[in-house]
Design a protein around this motif. Structure first.
Motif, PDB file in Angstrom:
ATOM      1  N   ASN A 137       4.942  -5.011  -9.247  1.00 17.94           N
ATOM      2  CA  ASN A 137       3.622  -4.510  -8.855  1.00 17.94           C
ATOM      3  C   ASN A 137       3.668  -4.161  -7.374  1.00 17.94           C
ATOM      4  OD1 ASN A 137       0.915  -3.810  -8.803  1.00 17.94           O
ATOM      5  ND2 ASN A 137       0.206  -5.911  -8.606  1.00 17.94           N
ATOM      6  N   ASP A 138       4.146  -2.962  -7.081  1.00 16.02           N
ATOM      7  CA  ASP A 138       4.319  -2.542  -5.697  1.00 16.02           C
ATOM      8  C   ASP A 138       2.961  -2.390  -5.009  1.00 16.02           C
ATOM      9  OD1 ASP A 138       6.302  -1.263  -3.660  1.00 16.02           O
ATOM     10  OD2 ASP A 138       4.565   0.060  -3.728  1.00 16.02           O
ATOM     11  N   ILE A 139       2.856  -2.912  -3.798  1.00 18.35           N
ATOM     12  CA  ILE A 139       1.588  -2.906  -3.075  1.00 18.35           C
ATOM     13  C   ILE A 139       1.145  -1.491  -2.711  1.00 18.35           C
ATOM     14  CG2 ILE A 139       0.444  -3.603  -0.922  1.00 18.35           C
ATOM     15  CD1 ILE A 139       0.703  -5.863  -2.916  1.00 18.35           C
ATOM     16  N   ASP A 146       0.834   0.540  -6.170  1.00 21.49           N
ATOM     17  CA  ASP A 146      -0.016  -0.107  -7.169  1.00 21.49           C
ATOM     18  C   ASP A 146       0.533   0.085  -8.585  1.00 21.49           C
ATOM     19  OD1 ASP A 146      -2.151  -1.673  -7.964  1.00 21.49           O
ATOM     20  OD2 ASP A 146      -3.510   0.017  -8.245  1.00 21.49           O
ATOM     21  N   ARG A 192       1.277 -10.960   2.165  1.00 18.59           N
ATOM     22  CA  ARG A 192       0.030 -10.223   2.330  1.00 18.59           C
ATOM     23  C   ARG A 192       0.240  -8.710   2.218  1.00 18.59           C
ATOM     24  NH1 ARG A 192      -4.908 -12.877   2.063  1.00 18.59           N
ATOM     25  NH2 ARG A 192      -4.569 -15.030   2.701  1.00 18.59           N
ATOM     26  N   SER A 193      -0.822  -8.007   1.846  1.00 24.96           N
ATOM     27  CA  SER A 193      -0.731  -6.561   1.633  1.00 24.96           C
ATOM     28  C   SER A 193      -0.250  -5.818   2.870  1.00 24.96           C
ATOM     29  CB  SER A 193      -2.097  -6.003   1.196  1.00 24.96           C
ATOM     30  OG  SER A 193      -3.097  -6.289   2.167  1.00 24.96           O
ATOM     31  N   GLU A 194      -0.664  -6.239   4.065  1.00 27.34           N
ATOM     32  CA  GLU A 194      -0.274  -5.532   5.280  1.00 27.34           C
ATOM     33  C   GLU A 194       1.133  -5.911   5.743  1.00 27.34           C
ATOM     34  OE1 GLU A 194      -2.882  -3.092   6.226  1.00 27.34           O
ATOM     35  OE2 GLU A 194      -2.972  -3.935   4.202  1.00 27.34           O
ATOM     36  N   TRP A 253       3.650  -5.297   3.822  1.00 24.40           N
ATOM     37  CA  TRP A 253       4.469  -4.334   3.092  1.00 24.40           C
ATOM     38  C   TRP A 253       4.390  -2.991   3.837  1.00 24.40           C
ATOM     39  CZ3 TRP A 253       6.322  -5.002  -2.270  1.00 24.40           C
ATOM     40  CH2 TRP A 253       6.062  -6.266  -2.801  1.00 24.40           C
ATOM     41  N   GLN A 267      -3.838  -9.186   8.660  1.00 24.52           N
ATOM     42  CA  GLN A 267      -4.439  -8.124   7.865  1.00 24.52           C
ATOM     43  C   GLN A 267      -5.137  -7.033   8.679  1.00 24.52           C
ATOM     44  OE1 GLN A 267      -2.836  -8.613   5.137  1.00 24.52           O
ATOM     45  NE2 GLN A 267      -4.516  -8.653   3.666  1.00 24.52           N
ATOM     46  N   ASP A 289      -7.505  -9.126  -4.863  1.00 24.21           N
ATOM     47  CA  ASP A 289      -6.208  -9.802  -4.924  1.00 24.21           C
ATOM     48  C   ASP A 289      -5.458  -9.712  -3.598  1.00 24.21           C
ATOM     49  OD1 ASP A 289      -5.702  -7.104  -5.081  1.00 24.21           O
ATOM     50  OD2 ASP A 289      -4.186  -7.264  -6.653  1.00 24.21           O
ATOM     51  N   GLN A 290      -6.002  -8.977  -2.638  1.00 26.83           N
ATOM     52  CA  GLN A 290      -5.406  -8.885  -1.306  1.00 26.83           C
ATOM     53  C   GLN A 290      -6.142  -9.772  -0.310  1.00 26.83           C
ATOM     54  OE1 GLN A 290      -5.605  -4.715  -0.457  1.00 26.83           O
ATOM     55  NE2 GLN A 290      -3.988  -4.174  -1.907  1.00 26.83           N
TER      56      GLN A 290
END
Length: 285
Positions: free
Chosen positions: A63-65, A68, A157-159, A161, A203, A261-262
């Motif tokens: 599940n690539d950030i 998606d 965390r999303s940031e 990536w 973030q 989810d982030q």
């Protein structure tokens, strides 16, 4: 001749500004090169030379950030490119993207190679097998993109990536580098505002400075000249962080927002608590 020399100077200046090197050959497309600055030395890694290294393998991301969805990349462990690195334990690797986005990855994260934890990889976009455009964008995540595998990859965390990466550089921790990020030192160690600060650094700081602290200029400063808690309601600011387009939208809007989810609702509230706290510290910074 003078026109040709002038054009070359303009091209060189553009290359320096984005901190990425291009190697060109007659009749071929410019080749991106990643700069890695550690211990006062800058190493240059050309795309094709990286792809030819024996450490490069196919990496599957369920599940690539950025995309998606499930993705497959040719990638090399980031720790390989940082071999020989010596730095204080609280140092970070600052990743600078082509658009100025600047994430700060803890050193222990990016140098880990234990799959029982989270392992950082540098995904490399091949010239003859370009990645698809990012959702809602015209460009892909290339030429270089940091992705994660391992048992604890979901905790990244999303940031953390970052994509379209141009440069990696060892830096002091954000707290040491920018004291203006700091909260009231009398606050207890477990105070929620301190948790909000940690979330902000991970973030928000990749795009937004606060009190001038930070290296990215993608988004506006969050405390100068005014703090958003001073002109938005708490509910409105919460909605803006979750989904900016639900509050206001314009053609140049860049902020994508944070899905549940982030960042959870509680985590967004902690960031808002930190922002509100910093509004009272603007004059002291």
């Amino acid at each position: 001749m003078s026109t040709s020399r002038s054009a070359k100077r303009v091209m060189l200046l553009s290359i320096i500004i984005v901190s990425v090197v291009f190697l060109a050959s007659p009749g071929a497309s410019a080749e991106p090169v990643l700069d890695v600055a550690i211990n006062g030395e800058t190493r240059h890694f050309a795309r094709d030379a990286l792809l030819a290294r024996p450490e490069v393998i196919n990496v599957e991301i369920a599940n690539d950030i950025a995309y998606d969805k499930a993705m497959r990349f040719r990638a090399i462990p980031l720790a390989v490119l940082l071999a020989g690195l010596t730095a204080p334990a609280d140092s970070v690797i600052e990743t600078v993207a082509l658009d100025g986005f600047a994430a700060h990855l803890p050193l222990d994260l990016v140098t880990n190679t234990d799959p029982a934890k989270a392992v950082a990889w540098l995904a490399i976009e091949p010239e003859d097998a370009r990645w698809p455009p990012l959702p809602g964008k015209a460009a892909s995540a290339g030429p270089f993109y940091i992705v994660w595998t391992g048992a604890l990859a979901a905790t990244i965390r999303s940031e953390q990536w970052p994509y379209q990466v141009a440069k990696l550089e060892i830096q002091p921790s954000p707290a040491a580098r920018w004291p203006a990020l700091g909260v009231d030192p009398t606050l207890p160690a477990a105070h929620p505002v301190r948790a909000g600060k940690a979330l902000y650094v991970t973030q928000c700081l990749p795009c937004h400075t606060i009190n001038g602290a930070g290296s990215s200029t993608v988004g506006p400063d969050m405390n100068k000249p005014m703090n958003p808690t001073e002109y938005l309601t708490r509910d409105g600011l919460h909605a803006l962080i979750r989904d900016p387009r639900s509050v206001r939208s314009w053609p140049g809007l860049l902020m994508p927002g944070f899905a549940a989810d982030q960042m959870s609702d509680r985590e967004i509230d902690l960031v808002i608590d930190y922002l509100a706290h910093m509004a009272a510290r603007r004059s002291s910074q």
